[in-house]
Design a protein around this motif. Structure first.
Motif, short mmCIF file in Angstrom:
data_model
loop_
_atom_site.label_atom_id
_atom_site.label_comp_id
_atom_site.label_asym_id
_atom_site.label_seq_id
_atom_site.Cartn_x
_atom_site.Cartn_y
_atom_site.Cartn_z
N SER A 2 0.82 -1.20 0.00
CA SER A 2 0.00 0.00 0.00
C SER A 2 0.86 1.26 0.00
N ASP A 6 1.20 4.05 -3.00
CA ASP A 6 0.92 5.46 -2.74
C ASP A 6 2.11 6.33 -3.16
N ARG A 29 -3.05 -1.17 -8.05
CA ARG A 29 -4.22 -0.55 -7.42
C ARG A 29 -5.36 -1.55 -7.26
N LEU A 32 -4.58 -3.97 -4.48
CA LEU A 32 -4.84 -3.37 -3.17
C LEU A 32 -6.33 -3.36 -2.84
N ARG A 36 -8.00 -5.07 0.43
CA ARG A 36 -8.79 -4.27 1.36
C ARG A 36 -10.24 -4.73 1.46
#
Length: 72
Positions: A2, A6, A29, A32, A36
């Motif tokens: 993550s 970022d 992305r 992730l 999540r």
């Protein structure tokens, strides 16, 4: 992962590298999102990626297809 993603996104805003790194970052992305627990959104975005990448970047498309499978 993550934090790396970022930072990479932030870095991409400073250099004209989106064409080179855009596909790789897009795959990260959606990975992730999957981690999540955003399974529906991860699957939808991964499907969009596969449509865009299947012809040119089979390696990244394969990772996106993997996310589709995991989300399902």
């Amino acid at each position: 992962m993550s934090r790396w993603t970022d930072l990479a996104e932030e870095w991409l805003t400073t250099v004209p590298a989106e064409a080179v790194f855009g596909a790789m970052c897009a795959v990260h992305r959606v990975q992730l999102r999957l981690l999540r627990g955003e399974w529906d959104r991860a699957e939808l975005e991964a499907q969009r990626l596969t449509a865009r990448l299947d012809a040119n970047r089979v390696d990244y498309a394969a990772h996106a297809w993997y996310v589709v499978g995991e989300a399902r």
